[in-house]
Scaffold this motif. Structure first.
Motif, PDB file in Angstrom:
ATOM      1  N   ASP A 113      17.525  18.602 -13.994  1.00  0.00           N
ATOM      2  CA  ASP A 113      17.128  17.401 -14.735  1.00  0.00           C
ATOM      3  C   ASP A 113      18.250  16.940 -15.657  1.00  0.00           C
ATOM      4  OD1 ASP A 113      14.628  17.129 -13.600  1.00  0.00           O
ATOM      5  OD2 ASP A 113      13.660  18.433 -15.072  1.00  0.00           O
ATOM      6  N   ARG A 119      20.865  15.216 -13.574  1.00  0.00           N
ATOM      7  CA  ARG A 119      20.443  13.892 -13.103  1.00  0.00           C
ATOM      8  C   ARG A 119      20.741  12.839 -14.171  1.00  0.00           C
ATOM      9  NH1 ARG A 119      15.693  10.572 -12.551  1.00  0.00           N
ATOM     10  NH2 ARG A 119      14.458  11.940 -13.865  1.00  0.00           N
ATOM     11  N   TRP A 120      20.467  13.165 -15.422  1.00  0.00           N
ATOM     12  CA  TRP A 120      20.735  12.209 -16.498  1.00  0.00           C
ATOM     13  C   TRP A 120      22.222  12.118 -16.804  1.00  0.00           C
ATOM     14  CZ3 TRP A 120      17.566   8.535 -17.406  1.00  0.00           C
ATOM     15  CH2 TRP A 120      16.210   8.730 -17.148  1.00  0.00           C
ATOM     16  N   ALA A 167      24.371  12.133 -14.427  1.00  0.00           N
ATOM     17  CA  ALA A 167      24.776  11.176 -13.398  1.00  0.00           C
ATOM     18  C   ALA A 167      24.499   9.752 -13.849  1.00  0.00           C
ATOM     19  CB  ALA A 167      24.039  11.472 -12.089  1.00  0.00           C
ATOM     20  N   VAL A 168      23.327   9.521 -14.452  1.00  0.00           N
ATOM     21  CA  VAL A 168      22.987   8.190 -14.944  1.00  0.00           C
ATOM     22  C   VAL A 168      24.013   7.733 -15.975  1.00  0.00           C
ATOM     23  CG1 VAL A 168      21.293   6.851 -16.253  1.00  0.00           C
ATOM     24  CG2 VAL A 168      20.524   8.455 -14.494  1.00  0.00           C
ATOM     25  N   GLY A 218      21.963  13.632  -8.808  1.00  0.00           N
ATOM     26  CA  GLY A 218      21.228  12.388  -8.932  1.00  0.00           C
ATOM     27  C   GLY A 218      20.756  11.845  -7.600  1.00  0.00           C
ATOM     28  N   GLY A 243      23.379   3.676 -11.435  1.00  0.00           N
ATOM     29  CA  GLY A 243      22.888   4.554 -12.491  1.00  0.00           C
ATOM     30  C   GLY A 243      21.443   4.270 -12.847  1.00  0.00           C
ATOM     31  N   ILE A 289      19.113   5.631 -10.099  1.00  0.00           N
ATOM     32  CA  ILE A 289      18.975   7.096 -10.211  1.00  0.00           C
ATOM     33  C   ILE A 289      18.040   7.459 -11.346  1.00  0.00           C
ATOM     34  CG2 ILE A 289      20.210   9.222 -10.812  1.00  0.00           C
ATOM     35  CD1 ILE A 289      22.616   8.143  -9.321  1.00  0.00           C
ATOM     36  N   GLY A 290      18.138   6.721 -12.453  1.00  0.00           N
ATOM     37  CA  GLY A 290      17.319   7.039 -13.612  1.00  0.00           C
ATOM     38  C   GLY A 290      15.841   6.779 -13.413  1.00  0.00           C
TER      39      GLY A 290
END
Length: 206
Positions: free
Chosen positions: A75, A78-79, A81-82, A138, A200, A203-204
């Motif tokens: 998690d 993933r953020w 990546a954003v 992501g 971005g 993905i978010g």
């Protein structure tokens, strides 16, 4: 395979947007293409493939190991990546007027010299693996990937930039003309910046 065709297609789109973003590979490719044409540029594009295959593999294996140790790490990444996509987009828009520069060390004639220049320009930047570590989670659940999934990811990581680089090399005369026009350069960078921000955001919210 655990990854879907949609996930792979979305990842390919993200890679294409990243290709549109001027960076070290662009500088190297343009330098060789401007000095020796397509014949001088295509070996560099093949050299870049080496890093485009190695870095995602290193990132996937590294992220998978970290996830085994800390479950919430996915998690967080993933953020990351954003933030990376949006941040790169904002920086590109803010610096949309900046010109690319040539590096004469990359223009040495010969196919082998071109290939090694491509390997050097992609592997000499260790931040690439950190970039992939931030971006790949992501797009994919790296806790579930199989070797077939990894092979597909590596293939796309290699194919999309390679095709883009070869097309860029073939179109170098036109590209050189665009880069001489400040207005056209600004428009290209602004469009690429907003595309990165869009990736971005997707993905978010996904």
């Amino acid at each position: 395979m655990t990854v879907s065709a949609y996930e792979l297609l979305f990842y390919a789109g993200g890679l294409f947007v990243l290709f549109l973003t001027p960076g070290p590979v662009w500088v190297a490719l343009l330098a060789r293409a401007m000095s020796g044409g397509f014949h001088a540029a295509w070996p560099l594009a093949l050299g870049v493939v080496v890093g485009d295959v190695i870095w995602p593999l290193v990132a996937i294996l590294g992220v998978t190991w970290l996830v085994d140790q800390v479950s919430w790490f996915m998690d967080v990444l993933r953020w990351v990546a954003v933030v990376m996509f949006v941040g790169m987009g904002v920086l590109l828009i803010r610096n949309a007027d900046k010109q690319l520069s040539e590096n004469s060390r990359l223009t040495r004639p010969g196919m082998w010299a071109g290939f090694m220049a491509g390997v050097a320009v992609i592997l000499a930047n260790p931040k690439a693996v950190l970039f992939y570590m931030g971006v790949l989670p992501g797009f994919f659940d790296l806790t579930q990937v199989t070797w077939l999934d990894i092979a597909a990811i590596m293939f796309l990581s290699m194919l999309v930039p390679l095709v883009g680089n070869l097309v860029l090399a073939l179109s170098v005369d036109r590209v050189r003309g665009l880069l001489k026009s400040p207005g056209a350069l600004r428009r290209m960078n602004v469009i690429a910046g907003w595309l990165l921000i869009g990736v971005g955001v997707v993905i978010g919210v996904s």
